[in-house]
Design an enzyme around this catalytic site. Structure first.
Site, PDB file in Angstrom:
ATOM      1  N   ARG A  19     -48.712  17.482 -31.564  1.00 18.70           N
ATOM      2  CA  ARG A  19     -49.538  18.714 -31.696  1.00 18.70           C
ATOM      3  C   ARG A  19     -49.903  19.119 -33.348  1.00 18.70           C
ATOM      4  NH1 ARG A  19     -46.598  23.305 -28.869  1.00 18.70           N
ATOM      5  NH2 ARG A  19     -44.827  22.206 -29.617  1.00 18.70           N
ATOM      6  N   ASN A  37     -48.473  21.362 -25.137  1.00 18.21           N
ATOM      7  CA  ASN A  37     -47.697  20.549 -24.419  1.00 18.21           C
ATOM      8  C   ASN A  37     -47.672  20.725 -23.049  1.00 18.21           C
ATOM      9  OD1 ASN A  37     -46.806  18.953 -26.568  1.00 18.21           O
ATOM     10  ND2 ASN A  37     -45.027  20.230 -26.765  1.00 18.21           N
TER      11      ASN A  37
END
Length: 90
Positions: A19, A37
């Site tokens: 990320r 996520n």
């Protein structure tokens, strides 16, 4: 021309800085949106930017951040444009 995509990335993409890497790539290529996520171990991205920048961003995402990550697949679908001023990690 502005492109907006919902992108799903599968592989070893959680717990490996994916990320953060996605945000860095988005900022570098002037892409706005978010990354998060998912419970199934994948990562979902909403990304918006001009077509040329988006192509380079998508290449970076498919490559992944390196040693600990492994991108096994990337799917994308066009979505409606959305309002965003930056790229966020959710």
């Amino acid at each position: 021309m502005i492109k907006s995509y919902q992108i799903n990335v599968i592989g070893r993409v959680q717990g490996v800085g994916f990320r953060w890497y996605t945000k860095q790539a988005a900022d570098k290529h002037h892409i706005v949106g978010w990354v998060k996520n998912e419970l199934d171990g994948s990562v979902t991205i909403a990304a918006q930017g001009d077509a040329e920048n988006m192509a380079v961003f998508l290449h970076d995402i498919a490559t992944g951040p390196g040693f600990y990550s492994q991108v096994d697949g990337v799917t994308k679908k066009l979505i409606a444009t959305f309002n965003a001023n930056n790229f966020a990690i959710r």
